[in-house]
Design a protein around this motif. Structure first.
Motif, PDB file in Angstrom:
ATOM      1  N   THR A   4     -39.280 -18.828  50.482  1.00 32.93           N
ATOM      2  CA  THR A   4     -38.143 -18.062  49.900  1.00 32.93           C
ATOM      3  C   THR A   4     -38.414 -16.359  50.216  1.00 32.93           C
ATOM      4  OG1 THR A   4     -39.306 -17.962  47.805  1.00 32.93           O
ATOM      5  CG2 THR A   4     -38.033 -19.942  48.171  1.00 32.93           C
ATOM      6  N   PRO A   5     -37.230 -15.905  50.072  1.00 28.63           N
ATOM      7  CA  PRO A   5     -37.343 -14.261  50.118  1.00 28.63           C
ATOM      8  C   PRO A   5     -38.256 -13.504  49.047  1.00 28.63           C
ATOM      9  CG  PRO A   5     -35.097 -15.054  50.354  1.00 28.63           C
ATOM     10  CD  PRO A   5     -35.834 -16.170  49.861  1.00 28.63           C
ATOM     11  N   ASP A   6     -38.272 -14.159  47.995  1.00 25.42           N
ATOM     12  CA  ASP A   6     -39.101 -13.465  46.937  1.00 25.42           C
ATOM     13  C   ASP A   6     -40.891 -13.665  47.325  1.00 25.42           C
ATOM     14  OD1 ASP A   6     -39.256 -16.184  46.247  1.00 25.42           O
ATOM     15  OD2 ASP A   6     -39.406 -15.900  44.209  1.00 25.42           O
ATOM     16  N   ALA A   7     -40.935 -14.237  48.391  1.00 25.73           N
ATOM     17  CA  ALA A   7     -42.441 -14.567  48.629  1.00 25.73           C
ATOM     18  C   ALA A   7     -42.838 -13.668  49.913  1.00 25.73           C
ATOM     19  CB  ALA A   7     -42.755 -15.936  48.971  1.00 25.73           C
ATOM     20  N   VAL A   8     -41.778 -12.814  50.347  1.00 27.42           N
ATOM     21  CA  VAL A   8     -42.058 -12.075  51.241  1.00 27.42           C
ATOM     22  C   VAL A   8     -42.262 -10.431  50.969  1.00 27.42           C
ATOM     23  CG1 VAL A   8     -41.084 -11.130  53.541  1.00 27.42           C
ATOM     24  CG2 VAL A   8     -40.986 -13.702  53.055  1.00 27.42           C
ATOM     25  N   TYR A   9     -43.286  -9.667  51.564  1.00 28.81           N
ATOM     26  CA  TYR A   9     -43.290  -8.425  51.342  1.00 28.81           C
ATOM     27  C   TYR A   9     -42.806  -7.829  52.744  1.00 28.81           C
ATOM     28  CZ  TYR A   9     -46.214  -8.139  47.124  1.00 28.81           C
ATOM     29  OH  TYR A   9     -46.534  -8.466  45.911  1.00 28.81           O
ATOM     30  N   PHE A  10     -41.858  -7.047  52.479  1.00 30.26           N
ATOM     31  CA  PHE A  10     -41.167  -6.228  53.684  1.00 30.26           C
ATOM     32  C   PHE A  10     -41.422  -4.741  53.670  1.00 30.26           C
ATOM     33  CE2 PHE A  10     -37.983  -4.242  56.238  1.00 30.26           C
ATOM     34  CZ  PHE A  10     -37.609  -4.957  57.254  1.00 30.26           C
ATOM     35  N   VAL A  11     -42.144  -4.321  54.672  1.00 33.25           N
ATOM     36  CA  VAL A  11     -42.757  -2.794  54.845  1.00 33.25           C
ATOM     37  C   VAL A  11     -41.985  -2.360  55.964  1.00 33.25           C
ATOM     38  CG1 VAL A  11     -44.839  -1.519  55.127  1.00 33.25           C
ATOM     39  CG2 VAL A  11     -44.804  -3.818  54.095  1.00 33.25           C
ATOM     40  N   SER A  12     -41.578  -1.067  55.594  1.00 33.90           N
ATOM     41  CA  SER A  12     -40.873  -0.061  56.746  1.00 33.90           C
ATOM     42  C   SER A  12     -40.929   1.331  56.011  1.00 33.90           C
ATOM     43  CB  SER A  12     -39.345  -0.500  56.832  1.00 33.90           C
ATOM     44  OG  SER A  12     -38.746   0.099  57.793  1.00 33.90           O
ATOM     45  N   SER A  13     -40.823   2.047  57.227  1.00 33.46           N
ATOM     46  CA  SER A  13     -40.670   3.639  56.886  1.00 33.46           C
ATOM     47  C   SER A  13     -39.031   3.952  56.959  1.00 33.46           C
ATOM     48  CB  SER A  13     -41.347   4.336  57.858  1.00 33.46           C
ATOM     49  OG  SER A  13     -40.903   4.120  59.092  1.00 33.46           O
ATOM     50  N   ASN A  14     -38.025   2.888  57.067  1.00 32.20           N
ATOM     51  CA  ASN A  14     -36.841   3.145  57.217  1.00 32.20           C
ATOM     52  C   ASN A  14     -36.064   2.827  55.805  1.00 32.20           C
ATOM     53  OD1 ASN A  14     -36.586   3.935  59.905  1.00 32.20           O
ATOM     54  ND2 ASN A  14     -37.078   2.061  60.528  1.00 32.20           N
ATOM     55  N   GLY A  15     -35.734   3.902  55.122  1.00 31.27           N
ATOM     56  CA  GLY A  15     -34.818   3.327  53.996  1.00 31.27           C
ATOM     57  C   GLY A  15     -33.818   2.520  54.076  1.00 31.27           C
ATOM     58  N   ARG A  28     -44.126   8.608  54.319  1.00 26.99           N
ATOM     59  CA  ARG A  28     -45.169   9.578  54.756  1.00 26.99           C
ATOM     60  C   ARG A  28     -45.178  11.011  54.402  1.00 26.99           C
ATOM     61  NH1 ARG A  28     -45.047   5.855  59.024  1.00 26.99           N
ATOM     62  NH2 ARG A  28     -46.766   4.404  59.130  1.00 26.99           N
ATOM     63  N   ARG A  29     -43.758  11.483  54.217  1.00 31.39           N
ATOM     64  CA  ARG A  29     -43.565  12.835  54.015  1.00 31.39           C
ATOM     65  C   ARG A  29     -42.946  13.216  52.743  1.00 31.39           C
ATOM     66  NH1 ARG A  29     -42.258  12.006  59.901  1.00 31.39           N
ATOM     67  NH2 ARG A  29     -43.793  13.063  61.080  1.00 31.39           N
ATOM     68  N   ASP A  30     -43.036  12.296  51.843  1.00 36.63           N
ATOM     69  CA  ASP A  30     -42.433  12.626  50.518  1.00 36.63           C
ATOM     70  C   ASP A  30     -40.939  12.825  50.330  1.00 36.63           C
ATOM     71  OD1 ASP A  30     -42.820  12.354  47.600  1.00 36.63           O
ATOM     72  OD2 ASP A  30     -43.246  14.704  47.652  1.00 36.63           O
ATOM     73  N   GLN A  31     -40.331  12.091  51.206  1.00 38.88           N
ATOM     74  CA  GLN A  31     -38.930  12.454  51.459  1.00 38.88           C
ATOM     75  C   GLN A  31     -38.129  11.905  50.263  1.00 38.88           C
ATOM     76  OE1 GLN A  31     -37.208  14.213  53.836  1.00 38.88           O
ATOM     77  NE2 GLN A  31     -39.279  14.932  54.348  1.00 38.88           N
ATOM     78  N   PRO A  32     -36.971  12.555  49.780  1.00 40.53           N
ATOM     79  CA  PRO A  32     -35.959  11.546  48.781  1.00 40.53           C
ATOM     80  C   PRO A  32     -35.469  10.290  49.440  1.00 40.53           C
ATOM     81  CG  PRO A  32     -34.848  13.416  49.720  1.00 40.53           C
ATOM     82  CD  PRO A  32     -36.257  13.360  50.235  1.00 40.53           C
ATOM     83  N   PHE A  33     -35.048   9.127  48.663  1.00 32.07           N
ATOM     84  CA  PHE A  33     -34.707   7.990  49.110  1.00 32.07           C
ATOM     85  C   PHE A  33     -33.358   8.301  49.609  1.00 32.07           C
ATOM     86  CE2 PHE A  33     -33.177   3.706  48.827  1.00 32.07           C
ATOM     87  CZ  PHE A  33     -34.171   2.876  49.953  1.00 32.07           C
ATOM     88  N   GLU A  34     -32.888   7.685  50.572  1.00 34.94           N
ATOM     89  CA  GLU A  34     -31.455   7.927  50.857  1.00 34.94           C
ATOM     90  C   GLU A  34     -30.685   7.381  49.897  1.00 34.94           C
ATOM     91  OE1 GLU A  34     -31.121   5.959  55.063  1.00 34.94           O
ATOM     92  OE2 GLU A  34     -32.989   6.220  55.217  1.00 34.94           O
ATOM     93  N   GLN A  35     -29.270   7.665  49.824  1.00 29.85           N
ATOM     94  CA  GLN A  35     -28.384   7.282  48.808  1.00 29.85           C
ATOM     95  C   GLN A  35     -27.801   5.870  49.201  1.00 29.85           C
ATOM     96  OE1 GLN A  35     -25.217  10.185  48.371  1.00 29.85           O
ATOM     97  NE2 GLN A  35     -26.646  11.950  47.769  1.00 29.85           N
ATOM     98  N   LEU A  36     -28.794   4.837  48.959  1.00 28.24           N
ATOM     99  CA  LEU A  36     -28.531   3.476  49.145  1.00 28.24           C
ATOM    100  C   LEU A  36     -28.278   2.715  47.776  1.00 28.24           C
ATOM    101  CD1 LEU A  36     -30.561   3.066  52.204  1.00 28.24           C
ATOM    102  CD2 LEU A  36     -28.049   3.189  52.163  1.00 28.24           C
ATOM    103  N   ASP A  37     -27.741   1.579  47.630  1.00 31.23           N
ATOM    104  CA  ASP A  37     -27.611   1.191  46.340  1.00 31.23           C
ATOM    105  C   ASP A  37     -28.754   0.111  45.956  1.00 31.23           C
ATOM    106  OD1 ASP A  37     -26.998  -0.891  48.387  1.00 31.23           O
ATOM    107  OD2 ASP A  37     -25.473  -2.072  47.415  1.00 31.23           O
ATOM    108  N   VAL A  38     -29.753  -0.164  46.605  1.00 38.37           N
ATOM    109  CA  VAL A  38     -30.916  -0.870  46.264  1.00 38.37           C
ATOM    110  C   VAL A  38     -32.441  -0.008  46.515  1.00 38.37           C
ATOM    111  CG1 VAL A  38     -32.272  -2.904  46.732  1.00 38.37           C
ATOM    112  CG2 VAL A  38     -29.925  -2.940  47.084  1.00 38.37           C
ATOM    113  N   ARG A  39     -32.974   0.100  45.625  1.00 37.07           N
ATOM    114  CA  ARG A  39     -34.321   0.823  45.607  1.00 37.07           C
ATOM    115  C   ARG A  39     -35.674  -0.063  46.174  1.00 37.07           C
ATOM    116  NH1 ARG A  39     -33.647   6.080  45.435  1.00 37.07           N
ATOM    117  NH2 ARG A  39     -35.608   6.265  44.554  1.00 37.07           N
ATOM    118  N   PRO A  40     -36.607   0.524  46.768  1.00 33.92           N
ATOM    119  CA  PRO A  40     -37.603  -0.443  47.262  1.00 33.92           C
ATOM    120  C   PRO A  40     -38.584  -0.809  45.800  1.00 33.92           C
ATOM    121  CG  PRO A  40     -38.057   2.039  47.468  1.00 33.92           C
ATOM    122  CD  PRO A  40     -36.718   1.829  47.079  1.00 33.92           C
TER     123      PRO A  40
END
Length: 105
Positions: free
Chosen positions: A44-55, A73-85
């Motif tokens: 199920t989706p909740d069993a998956v860790y998804f790793v990316s450097s793309n917001g 890696r560069r301590d950037q602000p998260f893009e203005q997207l509706d779901v946080r990591p």
């Protein structure tokens, strides 16, 4: 192409499998691209860790239900997207602590 890249980098010892969205002919953030993982591994989706450097990719995967880790890696602000990591790391070696915590999002 992906499997060839793994061989070129000599990562066969650390990469168990290569999955491509080419199989479903949809690109992320289309849900079918993420569903491919659930179908292939029977999870199920909740069993998956998804790793990316793309917001945007983290946001799409989080919308789908994956536990997401943003590599910032560069301590950037998260893009203005509706779901946080679920989690944010600066280096890949920090992933071990995220995975070992095993906390629910």
């Amino acid at each position: 192409m992906l499997a060839q890249g793994v061989r070129h980098l000599h990562w066969e010892q650390v990469v168990d499998d290569v999955v491509s969205v080419d199989q479903v002919r949809r690109y992320k953030p289309h849900p079918k691209a993420y569903q491919l993982i659930c179908d292939k591994y029977g999870v199920t989706p909740d069993a998956v860790y998804f790793v990316s450097s793309n917001g945007w990719d983290v946001s799409g995967a989080a919308h789908f239900g994956f536990r997401t880790v943003w590599v910032n890696r560069r301590d950037q602000p998260f893009e203005q997207l509706d779901v946080r990591p679920f989690s944010v790391v600066r280096q890949l070696k920090e992933l071990l602590s995220v995975f070992s915590e095993g906390a629910q999002p």
